[in-house]
Design an enzyme around this catalytic site. Structure first.
Site, PDB file in Angstrom:
ATOM      1  N   SER A  14       0.855  -1.184  -0.039  1.00  0.00           N
ATOM      2  CA  SER A  14       0.059  -0.139  -0.068  1.00  0.00           C
ATOM      3  C   SER A  14       0.981   1.232  -0.010  1.00  0.00           C
ATOM      4  O   SER A  14       0.229   2.452  -0.201  1.00  0.00           O
ATOM      5  CB  SER A  14      -0.764   0.008   1.323  1.00  0.00           C
ATOM      6  OG  SER A  14      -0.201  -0.129   2.257  1.00  0.00           O
ATOM      7  N   GLU A 155       5.607   5.981  10.606  1.00  0.00           N
ATOM      8  CA  GLU A 155       5.937   6.880   9.411  1.00  0.00           C
ATOM      9  C   GLU A 155       6.328   8.308  10.025  1.00  0.00           C
ATOM     10  O   GLU A 155       6.926   9.023   9.083  1.00  0.00           O
ATOM     11  CB  GLU A 155       4.544   6.984   8.581  1.00  0.00           C
ATOM     12  CG  GLU A 155       4.289   5.740   7.864  1.00  0.00           C
ATOM     13  CD  GLU A 155       3.537   5.602   6.495  1.00  0.00           C
ATOM     14  OE1 GLU A 155       3.241   6.842   6.090  1.00  0.00           O
ATOM     15  OE2 GLU A 155       3.577   4.587   6.015  1.00  0.00           O
ATOM     16  N   CYS A 187       2.056  -6.911  10.257  1.00  0.00           N
ATOM     17  CA  CYS A 187       1.916  -5.567   9.410  1.00  0.00           C
ATOM     18  C   CYS A 187       3.362  -5.157   8.863  1.00  0.00           C
ATOM     19  O   CYS A 187       4.427  -5.415   9.664  1.00  0.00           O
ATOM     20  CB  CYS A 187       1.369  -4.301  10.288  1.00  0.00           C
ATOM     21  SG  CYS A 187       1.470  -2.843   9.458  1.00  0.00           S
TER      22      CYS A 187
HETATM   23  N1  DGL Z   1       1.066  -2.341   4.342  1.00  0.00           N
HETATM   24  C1  DGL Z   1      -0.138  -2.479   5.471  1.00  0.00           C
HETATM   25  C2  DGL Z   1      -0.109  -3.731   6.170  1.00  0.00           C
HETATM   26  O1  DGL Z   1       0.975  -4.426   6.101  1.00  0.00           O
HETATM   27  C3  DGL Z   1       0.157  -1.100   6.752  1.00  0.00           C
HETATM   28  C4  DGL Z   1      -0.335   0.292   5.958  1.00  0.00           C
HETATM   29  C5  DGL Z   1      -1.611   0.194   5.565  1.00  0.00           C
HETATM   30  O2  DGL Z   1      -2.654   0.355   6.376  1.00  0.00           O
HETATM   31  O3  DGL Z   1      -1.974   0.370   4.431  1.00  0.00           O
HETATM   32  O4  DGL Z   1      -0.983  -4.123   6.810  1.00  0.00           O
END
Ligand code: DGL
Length: 268
Positions: A14, A155, A187
Site C-alpha cells: 500500500s 511513518e 503488518c
Molecule cells: N501495508 C499495510 C499492512 O501491512 C500497512 C499500511 C496500511 O494500512 O496500508 O497491513
C-alpha cells in the site's frame, strides 16, 4: 523454464511499508532484479473495506504483470489477508503473501500453543491469520489485536520514542495477560518497532517478523521452480509509486537505511 530466470520479482504494498519485505529480499537474494510498486496515493489499506482493498490489490497486480515478472510478492499484510486467495486464482506465476510464511514460523516457535497476532484493523478483522495458523494446527489458540496507531507512528519516524512506548503498552498489555509465547508482527511497519515491542513483551515471547519469513519463502519457491538467479548478476531496483515520489524516497531511506532511486510516478 530457464527463460524465466532473468525476469524480475514483482512486489507491491500500500505504500512504503513493504520496503521492509523488499529489504529482506535484497539481503537474501542480491542477484535478483526487483520491481516494487507502492500505492502511496491510496495508503492506508488497513482502514478500508475488503472490497476496496481487493480492487486496489488487483490493480497493483495488473500493473506489475505488465513488467513480465516471474513471481509476485504481496508484501502488504492487509492485501495478503483479504485478497491473496483471489489473486492466486487468476495468475499463472507463483504468488507469495506475507501471511503464510509468518504463520508457519509462528507454529514452529510456539511451545505453549498460544500465539498473538498484531496488525491493521482490516487484517485482524479478516481473521486470516487465525485461519492460516489453525489450518496448520487446529490446537493453537490465536489472539489478534489491531494496533492502528503503529503505522502513523512509524511513518512519523518515532520508532524509538516514549510516546510510541506508551501506545504500545496500551495495545500489548492485554496480550501479555493472555500468556502468549509467540507474537506475530502482522503488518509491514511493525518490524521497525521490534525493540519497543520486545521491551514490553519480554524475552519469553518470540517475535515473528513476516518480512524475514517471506524472503525465506521467496528463495524457497524460486529454487523449487528452478528460477533462482545463480549468475554473478547484480540485482537492479525499480520503484513505482502512485503519488509524488519525494516522501516515499525520504521515508524509505530514513527508516530502512536503503538507497532508493529510479522511482517513477504512475497511475495504476
Ligand atoms: N501495508 C499495510 C499492512 O501491512 C500497512 C499500511 C496500511 O494500512 O496500508 O497491513
Amino acid at each position: 523454464m530457464t527463460h524465466n530466470i532473468n525476469k524480475a520479482i514483482g512486489i507491491f504494498d500500500s505504500g512504503i511499508g513493504g520496503l521492509t519485505v523488499l529489504k529482506e529480499i535484497i539481503q537474501r537474494l542480491p542477484k535478483e532484479d526487483t520491481v516494487y510498486l507502492g500505492d502511496t496515493a491510496r495508503v492506508p489499506y488497513g482502514t478500508k473495506s475488503p472490497e476496496t482493498v481487493t480492487r486496489y490489490s488487483f490493480e497493483n497486480t495488473s500493473f506489475l504483470l505488465k513488467h513480465d515478472i516471474k513471481l509476485l510478492v504481496v508484501a502488504c499484510n492487509t492485501s495478503s489477508a483479504i485478497s491473496l486467495k483471489q489473486i492466486e486464482k487468476t495468475l499463472s506465476i507463483p504468488v507469495i503473501g506475507v501471511l503464510e510464511p509468518g504463520a508457519k514460523a509462528a507454529l514452529k516457535a510456539t511451545k505453549s500453543k498460544r500465539v498473538g497476532v498484531i496488525g491493521t484493523e482490516a487484517t485482524i478483522g479478516s481473521e486470516a491469520y487465525p485461519d492460516a495458523i489453525m489450518k496448520l494446527d487446529p490446537g493453537i489458540v490465536v489472539i489478534g489485536t489491531p494496533c492502528p496507531l503503529f503505522v502513523p507512528l512509524v511513518e512519523e519516524g518515532w520508532t524509538d520514542d516514549e510516546i510510541t512506548l506508551m501506545v504500545a503498552e496500551r495495545y500489548l498489555n492485554p496480550l501479555k495477560r493472555e500468556e502468549i509465547d509467540t507474537l506475530l508482527l502482522g503488518c509491514t511497519h511493525y518490524p521497525l518497532l521490534k525493540d519497543i515491542i520486545k521491551k514490553i513483551m519480554g524475552d519469553g515471547v518470540s517475535l515473528i517478523d513476516s518480512a524475514q519469513e517471506t524472503a525465506i519463502e521467496v528463495e524457497r519457491i524460486l529454487s523449487e521452480k528452478r528460477i533462482l538467479r545463480e549468475s554473478s548478476h547484480k540485482g537492479s531496483r525499480e520503484y513505482f509509486v502512485t503519488d509524488a515520489p519525494g516522501r516515499f524516497i525520504n521515508l524509505g531511506e530514513r527508516l530502512l537505511g536503503i538507497h532508493i532511486d529510479n522511482v517513477k510516478q504512475i497511475n495504476t
